[in-house]
Design a protein around this motif. Structure first.
Motif, PDB file in Angstrom:
ATOM      1  N   THR A  83       0.839  -1.192   0.000  1.00 24.78           N
ATOM      2  CA  THR A  83       0.000   0.000   0.000  1.00 24.78           C
ATOM      3  C   THR A  83       0.877   1.246   0.000  1.00 24.78           C
ATOM      4  N   GLY A  84       0.639   2.123  -0.960  1.00 19.82           N
ATOM      5  CA  GLY A  84       1.370   3.374  -1.034  1.00 19.82           C
ATOM      6  C   GLY A  84       2.866   3.223  -1.231  1.00 19.82           C
ATOM      7  N   GLY A  85       3.296   2.056  -1.644  1.00 16.88           N
ATOM      8  CA  GLY A  85       4.712   1.819  -1.895  1.00 16.88           C
ATOM      9  C   GLY A  85       5.565   1.695  -0.655  1.00 16.88           C
ATOM     10  N   THR A  86       4.945   1.676   0.539  1.00 17.57           N
ATOM     11  CA  THR A  86       5.741   1.673   1.767  1.00 17.57           C
ATOM     12  C   THR A  86       5.433   0.549   2.746  1.00 17.57           C
ATOM     13  N   SER A  87       4.267  -0.079   2.643  1.00 15.60           N
ATOM     14  CA  SER A  87       3.844  -1.060   3.641  1.00 15.60           C
ATOM     15  C   SER A  87       3.281  -2.307   2.965  1.00 15.60           C
ATOM     16  N   ALA A  88       3.829  -3.482   3.296  1.00 20.83           N
ATOM     17  CA  ALA A  88       3.348  -4.746   2.737  1.00 20.83           C
ATOM     18  C   ALA A  88       2.555  -5.506   3.793  1.00 20.83           C
ATOM     19  N   GLN A  89       1.450  -6.125   3.365  1.00 21.36           N
ATOM     20  CA  GLN A  89       0.581  -6.878   4.271  1.00 21.36           C
ATOM     21  C   GLN A  89      -0.056  -8.059   3.551  1.00 21.36           C
ATOM     22  N   LEU A  90      -0.591  -8.988   4.336  1.00 22.52           N
ATOM     23  CA  LEU A  90      -1.417 -10.068   3.811  1.00 22.52           C
ATOM     24  C   LEU A  90      -2.848  -9.572   3.764  1.00 22.52           C
ATOM     25  N   MET A  91      -3.475  -9.682   2.598  1.00 22.36           N
ATOM     26  CA  MET A  91      -4.889  -9.344   2.444  1.00 22.36           C
ATOM     27  C   MET A  91      -5.672 -10.646   2.365  1.00 22.36           C
ATOM     28  N   LEU A  92      -6.733 -10.765   3.146  1.00 24.24           N
ATOM     29  CA  LEU A  92      -7.631 -11.917   3.080  1.00 24.24           C
ATOM     30  C   LEU A  92      -9.062 -11.422   2.924  1.00 24.24           C
ATOM     31  N   ARG A  93      -9.762 -12.002   1.959  1.00 25.52           N
ATOM     32  CA  ARG A  93     -11.200 -11.766   1.804  1.00 25.52           C
ATOM     33  C   ARG A  93     -11.858 -13.136   1.964  1.00 25.52           C
ATOM     34  N   PRO A  94     -12.190 -13.509   3.217  1.00 23.31           N
ATOM     35  CA  PRO A  94     -12.638 -14.880   3.493  1.00 23.31           C
ATOM     36  C   PRO A  94     -14.080 -15.180   3.108  1.00 23.31           C
ATOM     37  N   THR A  95     -14.919 -14.157   2.942  1.00 22.89           N
ATOM     38  CA  THR A  95     -16.318 -14.409   2.610  1.00 22.89           C
ATOM     39  C   THR A  95     -16.695 -13.691   1.319  1.00 22.89           C
ATOM     40  N   VAL A  96     -17.592 -14.304   0.576  1.00 22.43           N
ATOM     41  CA  VAL A  96     -18.089 -13.706  -0.655  1.00 22.43           C
ATOM     42  C   VAL A  96     -18.799 -12.394  -0.304  1.00 22.43           C
ATOM     43  N   ALA A  97     -18.472 -11.329  -1.026  1.00 23.97           N
ATOM     44  CA  ALA A  97     -19.032  -9.984  -0.827  1.00 23.97           C
ATOM     45  C   ALA A  97     -18.666  -9.394   0.531  1.00 23.97           C
ATOM     46  N   GLY A  98     -17.687  -9.970   1.197  1.00 22.33           N
ATOM     47  CA  GLY A  98     -17.240  -9.432   2.479  1.00 22.33           C
ATOM     48  C   GLY A  98     -16.113  -8.437   2.293  1.00 22.33           C
ATOM     49  N   LYS A  99     -15.708  -7.864   3.384  1.00 26.11           N
ATOM     50  CA  LYS A  99     -14.621  -6.889   3.379  1.00 26.11           C
ATOM     51  C   LYS A  99     -13.289  -7.611   3.534  1.00 26.11           C
ATOM     52  N   SER A 100     -12.286  -7.155   2.803  1.00 22.98           N
ATOM     53  CA  SER A 100     -10.936  -7.709   2.946  1.00 22.98           C
ATOM     54  C   SER A 100     -10.294  -7.168   4.213  1.00 22.98           C
ATOM     55  N   THR A 101      -9.502  -8.007   4.863  1.00 30.44           N
ATOM     56  CA  THR A 101      -8.741  -7.575   6.035  1.00 30.44           C
ATOM     57  C   THR A 101      -7.258  -7.609   5.695  1.00 30.44           C
ATOM     58  N   PHE A 102      -6.502  -6.746   6.327  1.00 27.26           N
ATOM     59  CA  PHE A 102      -5.062  -6.652   6.106  1.00 27.26           C
ATOM     60  C   PHE A 102      -4.364  -6.907   7.430  1.00 27.26           C
ATOM     61  N   THR A 103      -3.427  -7.878   7.438  1.00 27.77           N
ATOM     62  CA  THR A 103      -2.698  -8.209   8.666  1.00 27.77           C
ATOM     63  C   THR A 103      -1.205  -8.270   8.378  1.00 27.77           C
ATOM     64  N   GLY A 104      -0.427  -8.183   9.452  1.00 25.53           N
ATOM     65  CA  GLY A 104       1.019  -8.149   9.304  1.00 25.53           C
ATOM     66  C   GLY A 104       1.413  -6.791   8.768  1.00 25.53           C
ATOM     67  N   ASN A 105       2.674  -6.492   8.840  1.00 26.15           N
ATOM     68  CA  ASN A 105       3.120  -5.198   8.336  1.00 26.15           C
ATOM     69  C   ASN A 105       4.633  -5.206   8.221  1.00 26.15           C
ATOM     70  N   ALA A 106       5.129  -4.820   7.075  1.00 31.97           N
ATOM     71  CA  ALA A 106       6.572  -4.668   6.878  1.00 31.97           C
ATOM     72  C   ALA A 106       6.806  -3.452   6.007  1.00 31.97           C
ATOM     73  N   ALA A 107       7.767  -2.638   6.405  1.00 24.27           N
ATOM     74  CA  ALA A 107       8.147  -1.499   5.586  1.00 24.27           C
ATOM     75  C   ALA A 107       8.893  -2.017   4.360  1.00 24.27           C
ATOM     76  N   VAL A 108       8.522  -1.536   3.185  1.00 23.08           N
ATOM     77  CA  VAL A 108       9.173  -1.950   1.939  1.00 23.08           C
ATOM     78  C   VAL A 108       9.441  -0.734   1.065  1.00 23.08           C
ATOM     79  N   THR A 109      10.421  -0.869   0.210  1.00 19.94           N
ATOM     80  CA  THR A 109      10.673   0.098  -0.850  1.00 19.94           C
ATOM     81  C   THR A 109      11.018  -0.690  -2.100  1.00 19.94           C
ATOM     82  N   ALA A 110      10.598  -0.172  -3.235  1.00 22.31           N
ATOM     83  CA  ALA A 110      10.912  -0.837  -4.497  1.00 22.31           C
ATOM     84  C   ALA A 110      12.376  -0.576  -4.844  1.00 22.31           C
ATOM     85  N   PRO A 111      13.042  -1.551  -5.400  1.00 20.49           N
ATOM     86  CA  PRO A 111      12.545  -2.891  -5.734  1.00 20.49           C
ATOM     87  C   PRO A 111      12.535  -3.806  -4.510  1.00 20.49           C
ATOM     88  N   CYS A 112      11.569  -4.701  -4.490  1.00 22.48           N
ATOM     89  CA  CYS A 112      11.485  -5.721  -3.443  1.00 22.48           C
ATOM     90  C   CYS A 112      10.764  -6.936  -4.016  1.00 22.48           C
TER      91      CYS A 112
END
Length: 178
Positions: A83-112
């Motif tokens: 997200t925004g080129g600075t933060s990487a996370q796991l996105m899970l959308r476990p239910t149909v038509a549900g909201k995705s959740t984002f967990t974990g967090n690591a600072a990143v910069t391209a290239p990665c």
């Protein structure tokens, strides 16, 4: 190589994918995920890895790797998302038509390097800031009912602004059956 509900484009040359897409978000509840999704169908467990080379355009974009149960923007999905080129996370959308959740967090910069692994209904996201010798786990989680039917694996780009495109370059893309 088509957009899911938003216009975009994809080019591939000399092993580099240039993905350009708009879209509202990957986490919209009752409106579906939107963005440019370059994908191929797979069956069973797999691991997808790609190097995020660069991104330009929208400052708050979401880009990365995605596994989607179908091409419906409302279906179950998992991703390793930057997200925004600075933060990487796991996105899970476990239910149909549900909201995705984002967990974990690591600072990143391209290239990665980004990695998303599926084993059954279990998904694991990780990143590497070097040549892939060292991986940082982001998070892991389950999507019950994801199943073994063919599903889609690939690269996703969402600008998070329907009127603005985000352009992202990926290379070293590999999809490996497990």
């Amino acid at each position: 190589m088509v957009a899911v509900r938003t216009p975009g484009s994809t080019a591939h040359e000399d092993g580099t994918f240039v993905v350009r897409g708009a879209g509202t978000d990957l986490t919209v509840n009752n409106q579906g995920m939107t963005g440019q999704f370059v994908r191929r169908p797979v069956t069973g467990d797999c691991e997808v890895t790609a190097r995020l080379v660069s991104r330009a355009g929208a400052t708050g974009d979401r880009v990365g790797l995605l596994m989607a149960k179908s091409l419906s923007p409302f279906d179950q999905a998992a991703g390793t998302i930057v997200t925004g080129g600075t933060s990487a996370q796991l996105m899970l959308r476990p239910t149909v038509a549900g909201k995705s959740t984002f967990t974990g967090n690591a600072a990143v910069t391209a290239p990665c390097l980004l990695r998303l692994k599926r084993t059954g209904t279990h998904f694991t996201a990780s990143v590497s800031s070097d040549d892939g010798a060292t991986w940082t786990p982001l998070a892991e989680g389950d999507i019950p009912g994801f199943g073994d039917a063919p599903y889609y694996v690939g690269l996703v780009v969402c600008s998070r602004s329907p009127l603005t495109h985000s352009t992202t370059e990926f290379d070293e893309v590999s999809i490996t059956p497990m």
